[in-house]
Design an enzyme around this catalytic site. Structure first.
Site, short mmCIF file in Angstrom:
data_model
loop_
_atom_site.label_atom_id
_atom_site.label_comp_id
_atom_site.label_asym_id
_atom_site.label_seq_id
_atom_site.Cartn_x
_atom_site.Cartn_y
_atom_site.Cartn_z
N ASN A 139 0.80 -1.23 0.00
CA ASN A 139 0.00 0.00 0.00
C ASN A 139 0.84 1.28 0.00
O ASN A 139 0.42 2.29 -0.58
CB ASN A 139 -1.04 -0.01 1.12
CG ASN A 139 -0.45 -0.14 2.50
OD1 ASN A 139 0.72 -0.47 2.64
ND2 ASN A 139 -1.25 0.09 3.51
N PRO A 146 10.41 -6.31 -0.66
CA PRO A 146 9.17 -5.57 -0.95
C PRO A 146 8.04 -6.55 -1.30
O PRO A 146 8.30 -7.71 -1.61
CB PRO A 146 9.53 -4.73 -2.18
CG PRO A 146 10.93 -5.06 -2.55
CD PRO A 146 11.36 -6.26 -1.78
N ALA A 147 6.81 -6.05 -1.28
CA ALA A 147 5.66 -6.89 -1.64
C ALA A 147 5.71 -7.25 -3.12
O ALA A 147 6.15 -6.43 -3.95
CB ALA A 147 4.36 -6.17 -1.32
N SER A 148 5.23 -8.43 -3.47
CA SER A 148 5.31 -8.89 -4.86
C SER A 148 4.41 -8.08 -5.80
O SER A 148 4.69 -7.98 -6.99
CB SER A 148 4.91 -10.37 -4.95
OG SER A 148 5.79 -11.12 -4.16
N GLU A 191 4.62 -3.21 12.45
CA GLU A 191 3.55 -2.24 12.18
C GLU A 191 2.43 -3.05 11.56
O GLU A 191 2.48 -3.39 10.37
CB GLU A 191 4.02 -1.16 11.20
CG GLU A 191 5.11 -0.25 11.73
CD GLU A 191 4.66 0.62 12.89
OE1 GLU A 191 3.45 0.70 13.15
OE2 GLU A 191 5.53 1.20 13.54
N CYS A 195 -3.38 1.32 6.82
CA CYS A 195 -3.69 0.76 8.14
C CYS A 195 -4.15 1.85 9.11
O CYS A 195 -4.63 1.55 10.19
CB CYS A 195 -2.47 0.02 8.69
SG CYS A 195 -0.98 0.97 8.54
N GLU A 227 -10.61 -5.22 9.29
CA GLU A 227 -10.19 -4.10 8.45
C GLU A 227 -10.85 -4.19 7.08
O GLU A 227 -10.78 -5.23 6.42
CB GLU A 227 -8.67 -4.16 8.26
CG GLU A 227 -7.93 -3.05 8.94
CD GLU A 227 -6.42 -3.14 8.72
OE1 GLU A 227 -5.87 -4.25 8.62
OE2 GLU A 227 -5.79 -2.09 8.66
N GLU A 269 8.08 3.97 14.48
CA GLU A 269 8.86 4.43 13.32
C GLU A 269 8.72 5.93 13.21
O GLU A 269 7.60 6.46 13.28
CB GLU A 269 8.35 3.73 12.05
CG GLU A 269 8.58 2.22 12.13
CD GLU A 269 8.35 1.51 10.80
OE1 GLU A 269 7.34 1.79 10.14
OE2 GLU A 269 9.19 0.67 10.44
P1 ADP Z 1 -1.25 -7.42 3.00
O1 ADP Z 1 -2.53 -8.04 3.47
O2 ADP Z 1 -1.16 -5.95 3.19
O3 ADP Z 1 -0.78 -7.88 1.66
P2 ADP Z 1 0.69 -9.17 4.14
O4 ADP Z 1 1.02 -9.26 5.59
O5 ADP Z 1 0.08 -10.35 3.49
O6 ADP Z 1 -0.21 -7.88 4.05
O7 ADP Z 1 1.96 -8.75 3.29
C1 ADP Z 1 2.90 -7.81 3.74
C2 ADP Z 1 4.27 -8.28 3.35
O8 ADP Z 1 4.53 -9.52 3.99
C3 ADP Z 1 4.46 -8.54 1.86
O9 ADP Z 1 5.77 -8.17 1.49
C4 ADP Z 1 4.26 -10.03 1.78
O10 ADP Z 1 4.90 -10.58 0.64
C5 ADP Z 1 4.93 -10.48 3.03
N1 ADP Z 1 4.55 -11.83 3.49
C6 ADP Z 1 3.38 -12.47 3.31
N2 ADP Z 1 3.44 -13.72 3.82
C7 ADP Z 1 4.69 -13.86 4.35
C8 ADP Z 1 5.40 -14.91 5.02
N3 ADP Z 1 4.83 -16.09 5.25
N4 ADP Z 1 6.66 -14.68 5.41
C9 ADP Z 1 7.26 -13.50 5.19
N5 ADP Z 1 6.66 -12.48 4.55
C10 ADP Z 1 5.39 -12.65 4.14
#
Ligand code: ADP
Length: 485
Positions: free
Chosen positions: A157, A181-183, A255, A289, A386, A463
Site C-alpha cells: 500500500n 518488498p511486496a510482490s 507495524e 492501516c 479491516e 517508526e
Molecule cells: P497485505 O494483506 O497488506 O498484503 P501481508 O502481511 O500479506 O499484508 O503482506 C505484507 C508483506 O509480507 C508482503 O511483502 C508479503 O509478501 C509479506 N509476506 C506475506 N506472507 C509472508 C510470510 N509467510 N513470510 C514473510 N513475509 C510474508
C-alpha cells in the site's frame, strides 16, 4: 519522464552491489491495477538468494559499522536529494504498479524523502549516557551500537515510504539491510537500490530480494546473522514472523493492522470533521492501516454528518491514477474488491443503509465507488475486521463514555481520530483511547517528526520521531574500573 521512470524500474534483485536474477531464472509478473496489464517481471528468489543477500549485508556491516555518524548523515542527505530530484519519475512508477493517484504518489515519494532527511539528522544524535557512578574509582558509560544486519518486509500500500522508515534508521544507525518488498509492488522497493547506488551508499549495505514471501521470510527469520526483523503488514503474518524469529531471539518491530475509529461529538465543527473524514477514509482508496474503519457519530449531529459525508464522498473523482484530477484510484486487485463487496452485503443484510456508492465503479476492473453506509451496528463485519477499501460505515452513539468504549472495543490499537470543540472532552477522550496515535480535530497525522506505531495487536516499536532509531541500536553498558581515583 518515461526514460527516467524506466531507469528506476529494475527487473532484478540487488545482492552485494550486483543486479541479479533468481538462481532458477523464475520470475513473477507485475501488473498495473488500473489496466490489469503486465508492466514487467521481477525475480522469484527464494532461500538461497536471501542467504547470499544476508551474507553480503554481514560483510558490508564489518566496514559500515565503523563509518562516522556524520558520514552516514551526509549519505542520507544525498539520498534525500536524489529522491526529491526524481520525485516525478518515482511517483509515476509507484502509480503504475500500485494504482494510487499521481498526486498521492508524489506525496508518498515526498514523505519517503522527508523520513530519510529526518534520519540524516537523527544519525548525529544517537547519544549515549555517562551515568553518575556509585563507586569512587569507576565510571559508567552507556553507548549505543548498530544491531547489525536488519531484515525489512514491506506491504504494497505504501511501497516506497514504508521502506524509508526502515532503510533510513538502518543507515543512520550504521546497520546494513536485506529488504523484501511486496510482490504486487516491487519496483518502488527496487528503486531504493538504484537510488542508494547513485549516491554512493557502499555495496551490500542495502540488498533487495523479491519472490516467494514464505521462503524469503523463513530465511530472514531463522538466519542467525539477522539481528532484527522490521515488518509492516497484516497482523496474521506479523504474528507468524514474531514466532519464527523467536528461535534466534531477534529484535522485532511490527507495524500491523488497524481498526481506526473516528469519533464525531455533537460539539464538533461539522465541516472540519467531514473534511477530515474524507482524508482519513479515502486516502489510497481506503487501503491504509490508519484509514478510518469505523465512524462513531453522536446522536445530535448524526444526520447532518452522514448527509454531508455522503455528498462529499459522491464528489470524489475515481479513475486511473495517472489521469489528471483523479482522487481515487483502483483497489489493488480483484480479491480486495470481493472483500469490500462482502462487507457491504453483510452490512445490508443486517440493516445498514447504503447512502452513496455500494458497488463496483462503471470503469470496471478493480475500481470501486466511494461508499457511505448509515445505521452501522456492532454485529457487522467492519466492527472487527479491516475493510481496506473505500467504505465508510457510520455508527450512532449517545454518550461520551459509550463512544470511547465502542472505539476501544477491538484488539487493534493503531490510529484513532476524534472531533470536538470542548477542551475538557478533548483531554478526557484523548486519554481514554487505547491507541498508539490520536488525531484531535485532524484526519491526517503522519509525519517523520512523530512516532508512528500501535499498541495491542497493532504492533511493537515506533517508526519516526526520535524513537524511530531505537530498535536499530543495541545499548551497551561499560564499567571502567581501577581508575585509582
Ligand atoms: P497485505 O494483506 O497488506 O498484503 P501481508 O502481511 O500479506 O499484508 O503482506 C505484507 C508483506 O509480507 C508482503 O511483502 C508479503 O509478501 C509479506 N509476506 C506475506 N506472507 C509472508 C510470510 N509467510 N513470510 C514473510 N513475509 C510474508
Amino acid at each position: 519522464m518515461l526514460q527516467k521512470t524506466s531507469h528506476y524500474m529494475r527487473q532484478a534483485n540487488l545482492i552485494g552491489g550486483e543486479w541479479v536474477q533468481a538462481d532458477s531464472g523464475a520470475t513473477i509478473d507485475v501488473t498495473n491495477p488500473a489496466t490489469t496489464l503486465k508492466i514487467g517481471t521481477v525475480p522469484k528468489s527464494g532461500r538461497a538468494e536471501t542467504r547470499r543477500a544476508i551474507e553480503a549485508a554481514q560483510t558490508a556491516f564489518q566496514s559500515f559499522r565503523k563509518t562516522s555518524a556524520l558520514e552516514r548523515s551526509k549519505l542520507l542527505r544525498k539520498l534525500h536529494d536524489a529522491i526529491m530530484d526524481n520525485q516525478e519519475a518515482l511517483a509515476e512508477l509507484l502509480t503504475m504498479e500500485q494504482g494510487k493517484s499521481l498526486t498521492e504518489a508524489k506525496g508518498e515519494i515526498g514523505s519517503s524523502a522527508a523520513y530519510v532527511l529526518w534520519f540524516a539528522e537523527e544519525a548525529r544524535r544517537a547519544y549515549g549516557d555517562i551515568v553518575p557512578s556509585p563507586w569512587a574509582d569507576r565510571r559508567i558509560l552507556v553507548t549505543r551500537e548498530p544491531v547489525g544486519v536488519i531484515a525489512a518486509i514491506t506491504p504494497w500500500n505504501f511501497p516506497s515510504s514504508m521502506l524509508s522508515r526502515k532503510i533510513g534508521p538502518a543507515i543512520a544507525a550504521g546497520c546494513t539491510a536485506v529488504v523484501k518488498p511486496a510482490s504486487q509492488t516491487p519496483y518502488s522497493g527496487l528503486a531504493w537500490g538504484a537510488l542508494c547506488e547513485e549516491v554512493g551508499i557502499p555495496k551490500g549495505v542495502v540488498n533487495i530480494v523479491t519472490g516467494s514471501a514464505g521462503e524469503i521470510g523463513d530465511e530472514l527469520c531463522s538466519n542467525p546473522l539477522v539481528k532484527k526483523i522490521t515488518f509492516t503488514g497484516s497482523t496474521e503474518v506479523g504474528k507468524m514472523l514474531i514466532e519464527k524469529s523467536a528461535s534466534t531471539v531477534k529484535k522485532v518491530s511490527m507495524e500491523l493492522g488497524g481498526n481506526a475509529p473516528f469519533l464525531v461529538f455533537d460539539d464538533a465543527d461539522l465541516d472540519r470533521a467531514v473534511e477530515g473524514a474524507i482524508t482519513a477514509k479515502y486516502r489510497n482508496s481506503g487501503q491504509t492501516c490508519v484509514c478510518t474503519n469505523r465512524f462513531f457519530v453522536q446522536a445530535g449531529i448524526y444526520d447532518s454528518f452522514v448527509k454531508k459525508l455522503s455528498e462529499a464522498s459522491a464528489k470524489l473523482k475515481v479513475g486511473p491514477g495517472l489521469d489528471a484530477g483523479v482522487q481515487q484510484g483502483p483497489l489493488i486487485d480483484e480479491k480486495a474488491v470481493e472483500k469490500v463487496e462482502e462487507f457491504i452485503a453483510d452490512a445490508s443484510a443486517k440493516g445498514g443503509k447504503v447512502l452513496t456508492g455500494g458497488k463496483r465503479h462503471a470503469l470496471g476492473g478493480s475500481f470501486f465507488e466511494p461508499t457511505v453506509i448509515a445505521g452501522a451496528t456492532t454485529d457487522m463485519k467492519f466492527m472487527k475486521d479491516e475493510i481496506f477499501g473505500p467504505v465508510a460505515p457510520v455508527f450512532k452513539f449517545e454518550t461520551e463514555e459509550e463512544g470511547v468504549a465502542l472505539a476501544n472495543d477491538t484488539e487493534f490499537g493503531l490510529a484513532s481520530y476524534f472531533y470536538t470543540g470542548d477542551l475538557g472532552r478533548a483531554f478526557r477522550v484523548m486519554e481514554g483511547l487505547k491507541y498508539g496515535m490520536v488525531g484531535v480535530n485532524e484526519g491526517l497525522i503522519t509525519t517523520p517528526e512523530a512516532p508512528f506505531g500501535g499498541v495491542k495487536e497493532s504492533g511493537l516499536g515506533r517508526e519516526g520521531g526520535h524513537q524511530g532509531i531505537d530498535d536499530y541500536l543495541d545499548t551497551k553498558y561499560v564499567c571502567i574500573g581501577g581508575l585509582g581515583l
